[in-house]
Design a protein around this motif. Structure first.
Motif, PDB file in Angstrom:
ATOM      1  N   ASP A  69     -10.988 -93.157  13.153  1.00 33.48           N
ATOM      2  CA  ASP A  69      -9.983 -94.318  13.770  1.00 33.48           C
ATOM      3  C   ASP A  69      -8.320 -93.653  13.254  1.00 33.48           C
ATOM      4  O   ASP A  69      -8.594 -94.020  11.821  1.00 33.48           O
ATOM      5  CB  ASP A  69     -10.034 -95.667  13.110  1.00 33.48           C
ATOM      6  CG  ASP A  69     -11.074 -95.958  13.831  1.00 33.48           C
ATOM      7  OD1 ASP A  69     -11.623 -95.542  15.254  1.00 33.48           O
ATOM      8  OD2 ASP A  69     -11.673 -97.493  12.915  1.00 33.48           O
ATOM      9  N   GLU A  71      -4.167 -94.228  12.725  1.00 28.82           N
ATOM     10  CA  GLU A  71      -3.687 -94.973  12.116  1.00 28.82           C
ATOM     11  C   GLU A  71      -2.680 -95.154  13.716  1.00 28.82           C
ATOM     12  O   GLU A  71      -1.838 -93.816  14.125  1.00 28.82           O
ATOM     13  CB  GLU A  71      -2.865 -94.950  10.993  1.00 28.82           C
ATOM     14  CG  GLU A  71      -3.346 -94.888  10.133  1.00 28.82           C
ATOM     15  CD  GLU A  71      -3.780 -96.084   9.014  1.00 28.82           C
ATOM     16  OE1 GLU A  71      -3.333 -96.714   9.624  1.00 28.82           O
ATOM     17  OE2 GLU A  71      -4.783 -96.292   9.027  1.00 28.82           O
ATOM     18  N   ASP A  86      -3.118 -96.625  20.113  1.00 23.07           N
ATOM     19  CA  ASP A  86      -3.683 -96.558  18.572  1.00 23.07           C
ATOM     20  C   ASP A  86      -5.501 -95.089  19.298  1.00 23.07           C
ATOM     21  O   ASP A  86      -5.398 -96.203  20.663  1.00 23.07           O
ATOM     22  CB  ASP A  86      -4.465 -98.004  18.652  1.00 23.07           C
ATOM     23  CG  ASP A  86      -5.665 -98.617  17.261  1.00 23.07           C
ATOM     24  OD1 ASP A  86      -5.795 -97.200  17.300  1.00 23.07           O
ATOM     25  OD2 ASP A  86      -6.089 -99.761  17.547  1.00 23.07           O
ATOM     26  N   ASP A 113      -8.558 -87.553   5.686  1.00 20.30           N
ATOM     27  CA  ASP A 113      -7.042 -87.885   5.429  1.00 20.30           C
ATOM     28  C   ASP A 113      -6.146 -87.235   5.744  1.00 20.30           C
ATOM     29  O   ASP A 113      -5.541 -87.557   6.694  1.00 20.30           O
ATOM     30  CB  ASP A 113      -6.544 -88.006   4.001  1.00 20.30           C
ATOM     31  CG  ASP A 113      -5.434 -88.740   3.809  1.00 20.30           C
ATOM     32  OD1 ASP A 113      -4.329 -89.831   4.467  1.00 20.30           O
ATOM     33  OD2 ASP A 113      -4.993 -88.225   3.068  1.00 20.30           O
ATOM     34  N   ASP A 116      -6.150 -87.141  10.120  1.00 17.09           N
ATOM     35  CA  ASP A 116      -5.841 -88.065  10.052  1.00 17.09           C
ATOM     36  C   ASP A 116      -3.903 -88.018  10.866  1.00 17.09           C
ATOM     37  O   ASP A 116      -3.584 -88.040  11.804  1.00 17.09           O
ATOM     38  CB  ASP A 116      -5.737 -89.577   9.705  1.00 17.09           C
ATOM     39  CG  ASP A 116      -4.923 -90.292   9.676  1.00 17.09           C
ATOM     40  OD1 ASP A 116      -5.554 -90.885  10.762  1.00 17.09           O
ATOM     41  OD2 ASP A 116      -3.752 -91.030   9.372  1.00 17.09           O
ATOM     42  N   ARG A 120      -2.358 -87.444  14.138  1.00 15.49           N
ATOM     43  CA  ARG A 120      -1.226 -87.990  15.128  1.00 15.49           C
ATOM     44  C   ARG A 120      -0.615 -86.795  15.047  1.00 15.49           C
ATOM     45  O   ARG A 120       0.389 -87.712  16.111  1.00 15.49           O
ATOM     46  CB  ARG A 120      -0.435 -88.788  13.610  1.00 15.49           C
ATOM     47  CG  ARG A 120      -1.785 -89.914  12.843  1.00 15.49           C
ATOM     48  CD  ARG A 120      -1.060 -90.921  11.636  1.00 15.49           C
ATOM     49  NE  ARG A 120       0.277 -91.528  11.756  1.00 15.49           N
ATOM     50  CZ  ARG A 120       0.989 -92.048  12.044  1.00 15.49           C
ATOM     51  NH1 ARG A 120      -0.044 -93.258  12.608  1.00 15.49           N
ATOM     52  NH2 ARG A 120       1.812 -92.473  11.942  1.00 15.49           N
TER      53      ARG A 120
END
Length: 291
Positions: A69, A71, A86, A113, A116, A120
Motif C-alpha cells: 500500500d 502512502e 491512495d 520502503d 514506496d 510515490r
C-alpha cells in the motif's frame, strides 16, 4: 564396550551435522546460501538443498506476488486542482541475489520502503502531467499503466518486478472537501429557499382563488335567496290579496288577531289604551264583527 561408548557420540554428532547441512526449499519461496555474508548458492527450485554447517546459512525470501500500500500523497494536476491519491502495487522478487545485495539484511521491509518512494515519485510525476478530469474519469487505466511502466526500471535495481499499480481512491484534500461540502450545502439551501418561495406563491394563488370562489358562491347564493324570498313574498302577497278580495271582513279579523298576538307577546306585556280604541273593535263586538 569401550568402542560402542566411543562410537555412539560420534554417530550422534554425525547425524546432527548431516541434518544441519540439509535444508528444504518450499515452492512458495527462494533461498540463498550465504557464507560469511557472501552469496554462495541460489536455490530457486523447490526441493532439498545442502550447506556447510556452522559456516553457511540459509536466507529465504517469498516467491509469491506481494502487495504494498503506497502512502497517500497529494498531487497537483495541470489544472491546479489538488488531489489526494491512495494507491497500491503488486510486485514480485525476480532476482533474489540482486535483491539481497540491494536491501541487505533488511529484507522485504526495506525493499517496500524504497519501492514506496519510487511509486510515490512516479505517481506524482505522471498525475501531474494530466488534468484532474483525466484522473477522476473512468478511463484512468492508461495512467496506472504509465505509473507501472515508469516504476519498473527503477524497481529492477532492487531485484523486483512491479506487476501492477492501482489507484484505490482519488479525493480532494480535507480543506477542499469541507469547502466543497459547504458550497454544496449553500447551493441546496438556496434551492430549498427557492422551492419554499415558489410553494408559498402557489399557496397564495390557491388561497386567493379559493377566497374569490367563496365570495362568488356566497354572492350567488344570496342573490338566489333574495330572488326566492322576493318570489315567496310576492306569492304570499298575492294569496293575501286574493283572500282579502274574497272576504274583506275575515281578512280584517285575521289581521286583528295577528296584531293581538304580537302586541300581547311576552309574560309581562301591558298596554295603555283608550277603551274605545279601534284596536279592540273585534273584542267589543258581540257578533265578532267590527262596529
Amino acid at each position: 564396550m569401550r568402542k560402542t561408548t566411543f562410537l555412539l557420540p560420534v554417530l550422534v554428532i554425525a547425524i546432527v551435522v548431516g541434518l544441519s547441512s540439509i535444508f528444504i526449499v518450499d515452492e512458495r519461496e527462494k533461498a540463498l546460501v550465504l557464507q560469511f555474508g557472501r552469496v554462495v548458492t541460489v536455490k530457486e527450485e523447490p526441493g532439498l538443498g545442502f550447506k556447510i554447517p556452522l559456516i553457511q546459512e540459509v536466507v529465504r525470501y517469498d516467491d509469491r506476488i506481494l502487495s504494498i500500500d503506497v502512502e497517500p500523497l497529494e498531487v497537483t494536476p495541470l489544472d491546479d486542482r489538488r488531489l489526494v491519491v491512495d494507491a497500491f502495487a503488486r510486485y514480485r522478487i525476480s532476482d533474489v541475489e540482486q535483491f539481497r545485495q540491494a536491501v541487505g539484511v533488511g529484507g522485504i521491509p526495506v525493499a517496500e520502503d524504497r519501492l514506496d518512494r519510487i511509486l510515490r515519485a512516479e505517481t506524482r510525476e505522471v498525475l501531474g502531467s494530466v488534468s484532474s478530469k483525466d484522473i477522476l474519469s473512468s478511463d484512468r487505466a492508461a495512467l496506472m499503466l504509465r505509473i507501472r511502466n515508469s516504476a519498473i526500471a527503477e524497481a529492477r535495481a532492487l531485484g523486483v518486478d512491479v506487476i501492477d499499480v492501482r489507484l484505490k481512491a482519488t479525493d480532494l484534500p480535507q480543506a477542499n472537501l469541507e469547502a466543497t461540502f459547504a458550497r454544496m450545502q449553500a447551493e441546496r439551501e438556496r434551492e430549498a429557499t427557492d422551492e419554499r418561495a415558489r410553494g408559498n406563491e402557489a399557496a397564495q394563488r390557491v388561497r386567493a382563488q379559493a377566497d374569490r370562489t367563496v365570495v362568488e358562491l356566497v354572492s350567488e347564493a344570496r342573490r338566489e335567496a333574495e330572488i326566492i324570498r322576493g318570489e315567496a313574498d310576492a306569492e304570499r302577497n298575492a294569496i293575501f290579496a286574493e283572500a282579502f278580495g274574497r272576504d274583506p271582513e275575515f281578512f280584517e279579523f285575521y289581521r286583528s288577531l295577528t296584531a293581538y298576538e304580537r302586541a300581547l307577546d311576552g309574560s309581562n306585556s301591558s298596554l295603555v289604551m283608550s277603551p274605545d280604541s279601534e284596536f279592540f273593535n273585534f273584542l267589543k263586538s258581540s257578533g265578532g264583527k267590527a262596529e
